[in-house]
Design a protein around this motif. Sequence first.
Motif, PDB file in Angstrom:
ATOM      1  N   ARG A 284       0.832  -1.191   0.000  1.00 25.57           N
ATOM      2  CA  ARG A 284       0.000   0.000   0.000  1.00 25.57           C
ATOM      3  C   ARG A 284       0.870   1.246   0.000  1.00 25.57           C
ATOM      4  N   MET A 285       0.283   2.342  -0.463  1.00 25.32           N
ATOM      5  CA  MET A 285       0.917   3.632  -0.356  1.00 25.32           C
ATOM      6  C   MET A 285       0.716   4.139   1.060  1.00 25.32           C
ATOM      7  N   SER A 286       1.606   5.021   1.505  1.00 23.24           N
ATOM      8  CA  SER A 286       1.425   5.596   2.833  1.00 23.24           C
ATOM      9  C   SER A 286       1.883   7.039   2.818  1.00 23.24           C
ATOM     10  N   GLY A 287       1.556   7.747   3.882  1.00 21.79           N
ATOM     11  CA  GLY A 287       2.075   9.088   4.057  1.00 21.79           C
ATOM     12  C   GLY A 287       3.509   9.034   4.545  1.00 21.79           C
ATOM     13  N   CYS A 288       4.054  10.180   4.886  1.00 24.30           N
ATOM     14  CA  CYS A 288       5.438  10.280   5.321  1.00 24.30           C
ATOM     15  C   CYS A 288       5.671   9.457   6.582  1.00 24.30           C
TER      16      CYS A 288
ATOM     17  N   PRO B 162      -3.477   7.132   2.687  1.00 29.22           N
ATOM     18  CA  PRO B 162      -4.312   8.328   2.809  1.00 29.22           C
ATOM     19  C   PRO B 162      -5.321   8.492   1.689  1.00 29.22           C
ATOM     20  N   THR B 163      -5.224   7.674   0.640  1.00 31.27           N
ATOM     21  CA  THR B 163      -6.157   7.775  -0.480  1.00 31.27           C
ATOM     22  C   THR B 163      -7.272   6.736  -0.421  1.00 31.27           C
ATOM     23  N   ASP B 164      -7.302   5.927   0.649  1.00 31.75           N
ATOM     24  CA  ASP B 164      -8.232   4.797   0.701  1.00 31.75           C
ATOM     25  C   ASP B 164      -9.015   4.816   2.009  1.00 31.75           C
TER      26      ASP B 164
ATOM     27  N   VAL C 197       0.001  15.762   8.769  1.00 28.49           N
ATOM     28  CA  VAL C 197      -1.181  14.990   9.129  1.00 28.49           C
ATOM     29  C   VAL C 197      -2.219  15.026   8.010  1.00 28.49           C
ATOM     30  N   LEU C 198      -2.332  16.149   7.297  1.00 29.31           N
ATOM     31  CA  LEU C 198      -3.302  16.236   6.201  1.00 29.31           C
ATOM     32  C   LEU C 198      -2.892  15.370   5.025  1.00 29.31           C
ATOM     33  N   GLU C 199      -1.599  15.300   4.747  1.00 31.18           N
ATOM     34  CA  GLU C 199      -1.123  14.438   3.669  1.00 31.18           C
ATOM     35  C   GLU C 199      -1.206  12.970   4.053  1.00 31.18           C
ATOM     36  N   GLY C 200      -0.837  12.661   5.299  1.00 31.29           N
ATOM     37  CA  GLY C 200      -0.678  11.267   5.694  1.00 31.29           C
ATOM     38  C   GLY C 200      -1.926  10.600   6.232  1.00 31.29           C
ATOM     39  N   ASN C 201      -2.874  11.375   6.804  1.00 33.75           N
ATOM     40  CA  ASN C 201      -4.054  10.762   7.402  1.00 33.75           C
ATOM     41  C   ASN C 201      -5.222  11.750   7.419  1.00 33.75           C
ATOM     42  N   PRO C 202      -5.720  12.144   6.262  1.00 39.79           N
ATOM     43  CA  PRO C 202      -6.775  13.164   6.213  1.00 39.79           C
ATOM     44  C   PRO C 202      -8.070  12.732   6.886  1.00 39.79           C
ATOM     45  N   HIS C 203      -8.348  11.429   6.907  1.00 36.57           N
ATOM     46  CA  HIS C 203      -9.596  10.963   7.534  1.00 36.57           C
ATOM     47  C   HIS C 203      -9.585  11.183   9.043  1.00 36.57           C
ATOM     48  N   ALA C 204      -8.401  11.170   9.663  1.00 42.84           N
ATOM     49  CA  ALA C 204      -8.319  11.446  11.098  1.00 42.84           C
ATOM     50  C   ALA C 204      -8.735  12.881  11.380  1.00 42.84           C
ATOM     51  N   VAL C 205      -8.302  13.812  10.527  1.00 37.71           N
ATOM     52  CA  VAL C 205      -8.668  15.216  10.708  1.00 37.71           C
ATOM     53  C   VAL C 205     -10.155  15.412  10.444  1.00 37.71           C
ATOM     54  N   LEU C 206     -10.661  14.787   9.395  1.00 35.74           N
ATOM     55  CA  LEU C 206     -12.090  14.918   9.077  1.00 35.74           C
ATOM     56  C   LEU C 206     -12.942  14.346  10.198  1.00 35.74           C
ATOM     57  N   GLU C 207     -12.558  13.200  10.745  1.00 35.74           N
ATOM     58  CA  GLU C 207     -13.330  12.625  11.854  1.00 35.74           C
ATOM     59  C   GLU C 207     -13.337  13.573  13.052  1.00 35.74           C
ATOM     60  N   GLY C 208     -12.188  14.173  13.358  1.00 34.92           N
ATOM     61  CA  GLY C 208     -12.129  15.127  14.452  1.00 34.92           C
ATOM     62  C   GLY C 208     -13.034  16.320  14.215  1.00 34.92           C
ATOM     63  N   MET C 209     -13.081  16.792  12.970  1.00 33.31           N
ATOM     64  CA  MET C 209     -13.956  17.916  12.651  1.00 33.31           C
ATOM     65  C   MET C 209     -15.429  17.539  12.797  1.00 33.31           C
TER      66      MET C 209
END
Length: 281
Positions: free
Chosen positions: A7-11, A91-93, A171-183
Motif C-alpha cells: 500500500r501507499m502511505s504518508g510520510c 491516505p487515499t483509501d 497529518v493532512l497528507e498522511g491521514n486526512p480521515h483522522a482530521v475529518l473525523e475530528g472535525m
Amino acid sequence: PKSRPVRMSGCRGLCARGPIVGIGDPEAFHMDVTSKDSDRLVREAVLGGRPVENLLYLDQATGRRCPGPDRIPFYAKQERRVLKNSGLVDPTDILDAISLGAYAQLARCLKDLTPEKVISLVEASGLRGRGGAGFPTGRKWRAVRDAPGEEKVLVCNGDEGDPGAYMDRSVLEGNPHAVLEGMLIGAYASGASRAVFYIREEYPLALEHVRLALDQARSWGLVGRRILGSALNVEAELRMGSGAFVCGEETALIASLEGRRGMPRPRPPSPARTGPRVEYL
C-alpha cells in the motif's frame, strides 16, 4: 506487515531519508530507496524474508545497521499520537483508514454520547490547540455551542505559515480521515452544520488527499445529511489559501474565507462568540 497488502502511505517521519519502504512483520525500514533497488527488495525482503542490509539505517554512533524503527534513534524515543497512523494508513483509501479505526469514535459519540458529554470529555482531557497559543479545545467548542445564532461553522486551519513548520501538512497528507473525523466530532459537539478545510495552496498533496477524503466520506454517508443514520447534518468543503502568513491567525483567516483582505482584528470579542462579521476600526 504480512497481514496487510502492499500500500501507499504518508510520510514515515524521517523525511530526509525517504523514500522509505517498510517490509515484513516486524517491519524493517529500507531508506533512500530508488527504482534500481526494487528487484532486490522483492527478491530478498519480500520473498526471502530478510532485510536488504545496505538499505537499512546506519547508526553513526555504533556503526550498526538498524532494521526496525524501535532501533533507529530518530524513532526510538517517540510516542506518536496525532501521527500514530500516518505512514501506516493509505491516505487515499477510506477502507484502509476504517480498518485502522477511522470514524469509530465518531460512531461512538453519535450512538452513546450527548454533545455536552463530548465537550466535557475533551475539557477533562486537557487537549489544547497545537498552533502556538495552546488554547483549550473543549473551551472553544463550548463557546461555539453556547453562542447565539442558527448557523455555526467549524474551520480547520491548515494555513501554517511558520518557516519550516509542516505539522498540519504532515497529518493532512498522511491521514486526512483522522482530521475529518475530528472535525465531525467537533461539529457534533459544538452544533456546527458546516465544516471548512482552509489549506494553503502550496500544499498540493494535502489538498489532493483532503479532496479525495471528502469525496469518499460523502459517498459513505459520513458527510452530508443524517450521518451514520443519526440526526447529525454536516456539509464539508475545501478552500485554498494563497500562502499569506497572516492568514494563519483566525480572524484574518475568516476574513479571507469571506473574500475580504486577510487582516486580523483586535480581540475580544472572539469570533467563536460573536461570529466573523465585525467591522475593522
